[in-house]
Write an enzyme that holds these catalytic residues in place. Structure first.
Site, PDB file in Angstrom:
ATOM      1  N   GLU A 102       0.802  -1.227   0.000  1.00 28.62           N
ATOM      2  CA  GLU A 102       0.000   0.000   0.000  1.00 28.62           C
ATOM      3  C   GLU A 102       0.838   1.283   0.000  1.00 28.62           C
ATOM      4  OE1 GLU A 102      -0.932  -0.674   4.763  1.00 28.62           O
ATOM      5  OE2 GLU A 102      -2.078   0.800   3.648  1.00 28.62           O
ATOM      6  N   ILE A 125       2.754 -10.165   1.986  1.00 24.51           N
ATOM      7  CA  ILE A 125       2.405 -11.494   2.503  1.00 24.51           C
ATOM      8  C   ILE A 125       1.044 -11.434   3.194  1.00 24.51           C
ATOM      9  CG2 ILE A 125       4.816 -12.209   2.821  1.00 24.51           C
ATOM     10  CD1 ILE A 125       4.206 -12.083   5.889  1.00 24.51           C
ATOM     11  N   ASP A 126       0.634 -10.215   3.618  1.00 24.08           N
ATOM     12  CA  ASP A 126      -0.612 -10.091   4.381  1.00 24.08           C
ATOM     13  C   ASP A 126      -1.871 -10.288   3.526  1.00 24.08           C
ATOM     14  OD1 ASP A 126       1.056  -9.498   6.432  1.00 24.08           O
ATOM     15  OD2 ASP A 126       0.322  -7.482   6.810  1.00 24.08           O
ATOM     16  N   ARG A 161      -0.691 -29.101  26.550  1.00 21.23           N
ATOM     17  CA  ARG A 161      -0.590 -27.640  26.710  1.00 21.23           C
ATOM     18  C   ARG A 161      -1.474 -26.891  25.719  1.00 21.23           C
ATOM     19  NH1 ARG A 161       5.970 -27.494  27.032  1.00 21.23           N
ATOM     20  NH2 ARG A 161       6.125 -27.499  29.296  1.00 21.23           N
ATOM     21  N   MET A 168       1.753 -13.062  11.354  1.00 18.52           N
ATOM     22  CA  MET A 168       1.670 -11.702  10.797  1.00 18.52           C
ATOM     23  C   MET A 168       0.256 -11.399  10.311  1.00 18.52           C
ATOM     24  SD  MET A 168       5.259 -10.729   9.003  1.00 18.52           S
ATOM     25  CE  MET A 168       6.647 -10.229  10.026  1.00 18.52           C
ATOM     26  N   ARG A 265       1.919 -22.092  26.304  1.00 17.85           N
ATOM     27  CA  ARG A 265       3.178 -21.609  25.720  1.00 17.85           C
ATOM     28  C   ARG A 265       2.856 -20.745  24.510  1.00 17.85           C
ATOM     29  NH1 ARG A 265       4.824 -23.248  29.851  1.00 17.85           N
ATOM     30  NH2 ARG A 265       6.577 -24.671  30.242  1.00 17.85           N
ATOM     31  N   GLN A 273       8.014 -16.021   8.556  1.00 20.73           N
ATOM     32  CA  GLN A 273       6.936 -16.101   7.564  1.00 20.73           C
ATOM     33  C   GLN A 273       7.267 -15.351   6.284  1.00 20.73           C
ATOM     34  OE1 GLN A 273       2.964 -15.390   9.976  1.00 20.73           O
ATOM     35  NE2 GLN A 273       4.733 -14.619  11.083  1.00 20.73           N
ATOM     36  N   ARG A 274       8.237 -14.465   6.350  1.00 17.12           N
ATOM     37  CA  ARG A 274       8.559 -13.640   5.179  1.00 17.12           C
ATOM     38  C   ARG A 274       9.824 -14.084   4.469  1.00 17.12           C
ATOM     39  NH1 ARG A 274       7.838  -7.497   6.866  1.00 17.12           N
ATOM     40  NH2 ARG A 274      10.014  -7.373   6.298  1.00 17.12           N
TER      41      ARG A 274
HETATM   42  O1  F6P Z   1       4.488  -6.827   5.053  1.00 17.30           O
HETATM   43  C1  F6P Z   1       3.573  -6.655   6.079  1.00 17.30           C
HETATM   44  C2  F6P Z   1       4.140  -7.152   7.346  1.00 17.30           C
HETATM   45  O2  F6P Z   1       4.530  -8.463   7.149  1.00 17.30           O
HETATM   46  C3  F6P Z   1       3.181  -7.019   8.521  1.00 17.30           C
HETATM   47  O3  F6P Z   1       2.384  -8.123   8.745  1.00 17.30           O
HETATM   48  C4  F6P Z   1       4.121  -6.724   9.656  1.00 17.30           C
HETATM   49  O4  F6P Z   1       3.492  -5.969  10.651  1.00 17.30           O
HETATM   50  C5  F6P Z   1       5.188  -5.944   9.011  1.00 17.30           C
HETATM   51  O5  F6P Z   1       5.283  -6.417   7.699  1.00 17.30           O
HETATM   52  C6  F6P Z   1       6.510  -6.037   9.741  1.00 17.30           C
HETATM   53  O6  F6P Z   1       7.516  -5.572   8.920  1.00 17.30           O
HETATM   54  P1  F6P Z   1       8.927  -5.001   9.388  1.00 17.30           P
HETATM   55  O7  F6P Z   1       9.383  -5.782  10.564  1.00 17.30           O
HETATM   56  O8  F6P Z   1       9.790  -5.185   8.193  1.00 17.30           O
HETATM   57  O9  F6P Z   1       8.734  -3.568   9.708  1.00 17.30           O
END
Ligand code: F6P
Length: 341
Positions: A102, A125-126, A161, A168, A265, A273-274
Site C-alpha cells: 500500500e 504477505i498479508d 498444553r 503476521m 506456551r 513467515q517472510r
Molecule cells: O508486510 C507486512 C508485514 O509483514 C506485517 O504483517 C508486519 O506488521 C510488518 O510487515 C513487519 O515488517 P517489518 O518488521 O519489516 O517492519
C-alpha cells in the site's frame, strides 16, 4: 525502451520472480532494465544496477529481493518527489515498474499523477491489498504457518498444553485464518474481530471437557482485545506512519493460562513467515505479474497495476489497490469457526 524497476516496503517471497519476469521478457523484446536499489531510496540517492540475463539467473527460488528494499517515502523527504523525477530523467527511463504494498503503490499513484510513467505490481504477505484476489508471498507465509502449527501440535499433545501462535497480519486476518484452517487451529483471532477473552477461554474449557487435552490458538499480530488498544513492540512510527506490532500472543497466553488453569506456551513466528524460498504458487504468480507488468509498459498503460482476478492477470488503476484495505472475507472465517472448540 529503458525500464526501471524497484521493490519497496517489507520483503516478500516471490519478489525475485517478478524481477526475473520483467527482465527476461524485456530483454527478449530488445528492451533494457535498470534495477533501482532499496525502493524509492535508490532514486533519491541514485543507487542503481543494470539488470542483465546473468544477474537474474538463479534467482527464481530465492526469497527476499536482489534489489534490496526500504520503507522510504519520498513525500516525507525535502524535495523528494522532485529528486525522484530528476533521477528518472537523468537515467533516461521510459517507465518504472514499482513493486510494493500500500505504501510503495501509494507513492507510485501520486508520482504517476505528477507525470511519471509508472506501472505497479502488488506485493504483501498479508494479502490485504484491494483490487487483486491474491498477492504473491501470501501462499508461502501460509505454508510456513501451517508447517509450524503441525509441529506445535505434536509438542502440545505430548505436554497437554495450550499453544498460542502469533502470526503476521497487520490489518487483516488472511494469514491467521488460512494458516489456522490448514493447520487445524482450535481458535483463530483476527484484526477484523475484537478478541473476547472469555469466549476464547470458554471454548478451550469446553474442548477439554470433551476429552481433548491440548489446544492450538492462532492470533494475528494486529488482533486486539475488546477493551484495549493494539499491543505494540514500540510506538515509533516508520516513514509511512506505521507502528511495530507484536506482543498480542504473549498477552493472550498469560490470560488463557490464568483463566483456564491450563499450561500455556507462546510462539511468535515473526519474520520466519517472510523469509526463505517462495512456494510454487508464489513463483508462478510473481512470474505472471512480471511478464504482464512489462506488457503494460510496452503498451503505454501507465498508472495501472497488474492484478489477479480469478485465474486471469488483468490491469486495474494503481489507486484501486490503495483505496481500501482488503480485510478478510468473513465467509471464510465462518468456515474456520466450525472447527473451533
Ligand atoms: O508486510 C507486512 C508485514 O509483514 C506485517 O504483517 C508486519 O506488521 C510488518 O510487515 C513487519 O515488517 P517489518 O518488521 O519489516 O517492519
Amino acid at each position: 525502451m529503458k525500464i526501471g524497476i524497484l521493490t519497496g516496503g517489507g520483503d516478500c517471497p516471490g519478489l525475485n520472480s517478478v524481477i526475473r519476469g520483467v527482465v527476461r521478457k524485456a530483454i527478449s523484446c530488445g528492451d533494457s532494465v535498470l534495477g533501482v536499489r532499496y525502493g524509492w531510496k535508490g532514486l533519491l540517492e541514485k543507487n542503481y544496477t543494470s539488470l542483465d540475463l546473468r544477474l537474474v539467473s538463479g534467482i527464481l527460488h530465492k526469497g527476499g529481493t536482489i534489489l534490496g528494499t526500504s520503507r522510504t517515502n519520498p513525500y516525507k523527504k525535502e524535495n523528494g518527489p522532485e529528486l525522484v523525477k530528476k533521477s528518472f530523467a537523468e537515467c533516461g527511463l521510459d517507465a518504472l515498474v514499482a513493486i510494493g504494498g500500500e505504501d510503495t503503490l501509494g507513492v507510485a499513484a501520486k508520482l504517476f499523477k505528477e507525470g511519471l510513467n509508472i506501472v505497479g505490481v502488488p506485493k504483501t504477505i498479508d494479502n490485504d491489498l484491494g483490487a487483486t484476489d491474491f498477492t504473491f508471498g501470501f501462499d508461502t507465509a501460509v505454508n510456513i504457518v501451517t508447517e509450524s502449527i503441525d509441529r506445535l501440535h505434536t509438542t502440545a499433545e505430548s505436554h497437554n498444553r495450550i499453544m498460542v501462535v502469533e502470526v503476521m497480519g497487520r490489518h487483516a486476518g488472511w494469514i491467521a485464518t488460512y494458516g489456522g484452517i490448514a493447520g487445524g487451529a482450535d481458535y483463530i483471532l483476527i484484526p477484523e474481530i475484537p478478541i473476547n477473552t472469555e469466549e476464547v477461554c470458554e471454548s478451550i474449557r469446553m474442548r477439554h471437557a470433551k476429552g481433548k487435552d491440548f489446544s492450538i490458538i492462532v492470533v494475528a499480530e494486529g488482533a486486539a482485545f475488546k477493551e484495549t488498544d493494539l499491543i505494540l513492540q514500540e510506538k515509533k512510527l516508520d516513514s509511512f506512519g506505521h507502528v511495530r506490532l507484536g506482543g498480542i500472543g504473549h498477552a493472550l497466553g498469560e490470560i488463557i493460562e490464568e483463566k483456564t488453569g491450563f499450561e500455556t506456551r507462546v510462539t511468535v513466528l515473526g519474520h520466519i513467515q517472510r523469509g526463505g524460498v517462495p512456494s510454487a504458487f508464489d513463483r508462478v504468480l510473481g512470474t505472471r505479474f512480471g511478464v504482464k507488468a512489462y506488457e503494460l509498459v510496452k503498451n503505454g498503460k501507465f498508472g495501472k497495476m497488474v492484478s489477479l482476478k480469478g485465474n486471469k492477470i488483468v490491469d486495474v488503476p494503481i489507486e484501486e489497490a490503495t483505496k481500501q484495505l482488503k480485510t478478510l472475507d468473513l465467509e471464510i472465517y465462518e468456515i474456520a469457526k466450525i472447527f473451533f472448540g
